[in-house]
Design a protein around this motif. Structure first.
Motif, short mmCIF file in Angstrom:
data_model
loop_
_atom_site.label_atom_id
_atom_site.label_comp_id
_atom_site.label_asym_id
_atom_site.label_seq_id
_atom_site.Cartn_x
_atom_site.Cartn_y
_atom_site.Cartn_z
N THR A 1 6.27 -6.89 -6.77
CA THR A 1 5.13 -6.81 -7.69
C THR A 1 4.08 -7.88 -7.43
N ASP A 2 4.36 -8.79 -6.50
CA ASP A 2 3.45 -9.91 -6.25
C ASP A 2 2.82 -9.89 -4.86
N ILE A 3 3.05 -8.82 -4.12
CA ILE A 3 2.51 -8.75 -2.77
C ILE A 3 1.84 -7.40 -2.57
N GLY A 4 0.71 -7.42 -1.90
CA GLY A 4 -0.04 -6.18 -1.72
C GLY A 4 0.50 -5.29 -0.63
N ASP A 5 1.32 -5.83 0.27
CA ASP A 5 1.81 -5.06 1.42
C ASP A 5 3.33 -5.19 1.49
N PHE A 6 4.02 -4.48 0.62
CA PHE A 6 5.48 -4.56 0.60
C PHE A 6 6.07 -4.00 1.89
N ALA A 7 5.49 -2.93 2.42
CA ALA A 7 5.98 -2.37 3.68
C ALA A 7 5.86 -3.38 4.81
N GLY A 8 4.74 -4.12 4.85
CA GLY A 8 4.56 -5.14 5.87
C GLY A 8 5.56 -6.27 5.72
N LEU A 9 5.88 -6.63 4.49
CA LEU A 9 6.89 -7.66 4.25
C LEU A 9 8.24 -7.22 4.81
N GLY B 1 1.82 -12.99 -21.02
CA GLY B 1 2.97 -12.87 -20.12
C GLY B 1 2.55 -13.02 -18.68
N VAL B 2 3.52 -12.99 -17.77
CA VAL B 2 3.23 -13.23 -16.37
C VAL B 2 2.27 -12.19 -15.80
N ARG B 3 2.42 -10.92 -16.19
CA ARG B 3 1.54 -9.89 -15.65
C ARG B 3 0.13 -10.00 -16.22
N ASP B 4 0.04 -10.40 -17.45
CA ASP B 4 -1.27 -10.60 -18.06
C ASP B 4 -2.00 -11.75 -17.38
N ARG B 5 -1.26 -12.70 -16.82
CA ARG B 5 -1.86 -13.86 -16.17
C ARG B 5 -2.23 -13.60 -14.71
N VAL B 6 -1.37 -12.90 -13.97
CA VAL B 6 -1.60 -12.79 -12.51
C VAL B 6 -1.74 -11.36 -12.02
N GLY B 7 -1.56 -10.35 -12.89
CA GLY B 7 -1.63 -8.98 -12.42
C GLY B 7 -0.31 -8.50 -11.84
N MET B 8 -0.33 -7.31 -11.24
CA MET B 8 0.92 -6.71 -10.78
C MET B 8 0.65 -5.65 -9.73
N SER B 9 1.39 -5.69 -8.65
CA SER B 9 1.31 -4.65 -7.63
C SER B 9 2.40 -3.61 -7.88
N HIS B 10 2.04 -2.35 -7.75
CA HIS B 10 3.00 -1.27 -8.02
C HIS B 10 3.32 -0.52 -6.73
N VAL B 11 4.62 -0.41 -6.45
CA VAL B 11 5.12 0.35 -5.29
C VAL B 11 5.97 1.49 -5.85
N PRO B 12 5.48 2.73 -5.86
CA PRO B 12 6.29 3.85 -6.37
C PRO B 12 7.61 3.95 -5.62
N LEU B 13 8.60 4.57 -6.25
CA LEU B 13 9.95 4.60 -5.70
C LEU B 13 10.00 5.16 -4.29
N ALA B 14 9.33 6.27 -4.04
CA ALA B 14 9.37 6.87 -2.70
C ALA B 14 8.80 5.91 -1.66
N ASP B 15 7.69 5.25 -1.98
CA ASP B 15 7.10 4.29 -1.05
C ASP B 15 8.04 3.12 -0.79
N LEU B 16 8.72 2.66 -1.85
CA LEU B 16 9.63 1.54 -1.70
C LEU B 16 10.79 1.89 -0.77
N ILE B 17 11.41 3.03 -0.99
CA ILE B 17 12.54 3.44 -0.15
C ILE B 17 12.07 3.72 1.28
N ASN B 18 10.93 4.38 1.44
CA ASN B 18 10.41 4.67 2.78
C ASN B 18 10.04 3.41 3.54
N ALA B 19 9.68 2.34 2.82
CA ALA B 19 9.37 1.08 3.49
C ALA B 19 10.61 0.52 4.20
N PHE B 20 11.78 0.69 3.61
CA PHE B 20 13.02 0.27 4.28
C PHE B 20 13.23 1.10 5.55
N ILE B 21 13.06 2.40 5.43
CA ILE B 21 13.28 3.29 6.58
C ILE B 21 12.31 2.97 7.70
#
Length: 222
Positions: free
Chosen positions: A105-113, A171-191
């Motif tokens: 939730t804190d990085i814009g490029d989860f797949a790159g990570l 709260g933390v999201r109200d202070r810094v925002g939040m990146s959203h990675v839908p479930l399919a994108d998250l699993i496909n990033a591992f693959i």
């Protein structure tokens, strides 16, 4: 560029630290006993470094925020580096394990990570992801007082969300925002990163009837 958590370190450490025990309790079981070097991506103020070390591994922490690392250095003697998790300053196949805790939730490029994490893992090395459950915890979720959740139709809007009308004020999201990675994108990033998923978990069922956390154990393919 200023890291999002710079200027928030003391507040964040107190805010998150009071709830860190549940994550720490899960880490031993999910990581299992091991040895060798473990890179903790997005180590923040170092709340989980000792729990990783307790599994038998030698931990190295990395975070974008120098302010967060300042507190981590006061808490733990692990080697700590400031850097970008999508451009890691390590040679390939350096680490026996990598942890990515509460970072999606804190990085814009989860797949790159994940691609960088896979690059620095040795063949057969373990990656543990532990963080926000993208279906039931995100900018599209409104939590009710009875712990039920309302899922808004913004679920498919991926990427950075600066605000949401149902976020808790201060709260933390109200202070810094939040990146959203839908479930399919998250699993496909591992693959796409060449990581073989071994198991997927929804921890802490006794604490939350609706999953708040998603955990994934994966290994770098040979």
């Amino acid at each position: 560029m200023t890291a999002r958590y710079d200027g928030q370190a003391e507040w964040y450490d107190e805010y998150i630290g009071s709830n860190a025990g549940a994550t720490i309790a899960d880490l031993g079981d999910l990581l299992g006993a091991g040895e060798g070097l473990c890179l903790d991506l997005g180590c923040g103020t170092g709340l989980y470094l000792e729990a990783i070390r307790a599994t038998g591994r030698t931990v190295v922490g990395l975070d974008r925020s120098g302010d967060q690392l300042r507190l981590a250095r006061s808490r733990d003697g692990a080697p700590l580096l400031q850097g970008d998790a999508t451009e890691l300053p390590f040679a390939g196949a350096t680490f026996d394990a990598v942890t990515a805790l509460w970072i999606s939730t804190d990085i814009g490029d989860f797949a790159g990570l994940l691609k960088e994490a896979a690059r620095v893992l040795r063949p057969g090395g373990l990656l543990l992801f532990y963080g926000v459950h993208p279906c039931f915890n995100g900018p599209h979720i409104e939590t009710r007082a009875d712990e039920a959740v309302i899922i808004h139709p913004t679920y498919r809007i991926k990427g950075w969300h600066k605000s949401s009308p149902w976020w808790r004020k201060g709260g933390v999201r109200d202070r810094v925002g939040m990146s959203h990675v839908p479930l399919a994108d998250l699993i496909n990033a591992f693959i796409d990163a060449g990581l073989a998923i071994e198991r997927v978990y929804e921890p802490q069922p006794e604490r939350r009837p609706i999953p708040f956390v998603l955990a994934v154990r994966a290994f770098r393919r040979d």
